[in-house]
Write an enzyme that holds these catalytic residues in place. Sequence first.
Site, short mmCIF file in Angstrom:
data_model
loop_
_atom_site.label_atom_id
_atom_site.label_comp_id
_atom_site.label_asym_id
_atom_site.label_seq_id
_atom_site.Cartn_x
_atom_site.Cartn_y
_atom_site.Cartn_z
N ILE A 97 0.85 -1.19 0.00
CA ILE A 97 0.00 0.00 0.00
C ILE A 97 0.89 1.23 0.00
O ILE A 97 1.75 1.40 0.87
CB ILE A 97 -0.93 0.01 1.22
CG1 ILE A 97 -1.86 -1.20 1.16
CG2 ILE A 97 -1.73 1.29 1.29
CD1 ILE A 97 -2.75 -1.35 2.36
N ASP A 98 0.67 2.07 -0.99
CA ASP A 98 1.40 3.32 -1.09
C ASP A 98 0.39 4.46 -1.07
O ASP A 98 -0.52 4.50 -1.92
CB ASP A 98 2.22 3.35 -2.39
CG ASP A 98 3.14 4.55 -2.47
OD1 ASP A 98 2.96 5.49 -1.68
OD2 ASP A 98 4.03 4.55 -3.33
#
Length: 308
Positions: A182-183
């Site tokens: 997850i960015d």
Amino acid sequence: MTMYADVVFLTNAIIDYMLLYITGHICRQPLRKRRLLLASLVGAAYTVFLFFPPLSFAFTFLAKFLFSCFMLLLAFRWTRIWNHLRLLGVFYAVSFFIGGGLLGIHMMLKEKSEFVNGIVVTHTGSSGTNPTLWFIVIGFPLLWWCTRRGYYSLKASRQVDVQHVRLEVDVFGHTISCQGFIDTGNRLYDPLSRTPVTVMEAQVWENILPKELMQQLDGEMQGYELNIPEEESRWLERMRFIPYRTVSSQAGFLVAIRPDEVRIYAEDKAYRLTRMLIGLRTVRLAADGSYRAIVHPSAIEERYEMAS
């Protein structure tokens, strides 16, 4: 001045029910309608003291505090003291925030008001509509929506930049699983439905998707045409074309699939979403193969967390 006990009672019952519901939602408590209704009716009964001056002791700080504790005990199951204190704190925070907002709107719209035992009473107004109706129908939901949006935005902004997770996607009875990360810089949405998009390597789907579709998939698509056999036409109902632009400012269309359900497993928490698109790329997302999906950061918002 005329005050109608039934109107005061009903108004407070509705507002108390909403406050208790919001408190339970934030604290992730079981929301049982009967218990919430009973607690809200008990809370509304508190306003009866307004019409009996000999019971003015009920408006002291201690009486108000004990009454709110009793309402929470009725609305939510008792577990331990710290959990009850947390419920109490959230209940007061929500009451102060939304109550303050409603009071501010009330004072802006009305010409003449006064406080009677801590309750705002309006004599005349600039409009002929009962102000209580505006508060409940418009003011309360609007302030709650603003509170939710602000809470989730703040929570998302404090997430770590990169977080490795395990991703599971269900579609047509099949489950696709892979590692992802997850960015918070990922802000890809379907421009029409505003559905968040998680990007996965198309190779993860090679045993699920029709072969003809796998052959046509291209991370730099420039059109909307897909040729799929009639017996596999069910996939067309799940397809979306998402316009995107790379860091190098190269534009294209991403083929996305609407799954039945998406589950995210991050450390000791699990999240479940039914509103998520899966974009397919033919290129490798990580050179070392440590992940095969870029998960949208909204997937790990608290509202999607699965009960443990």
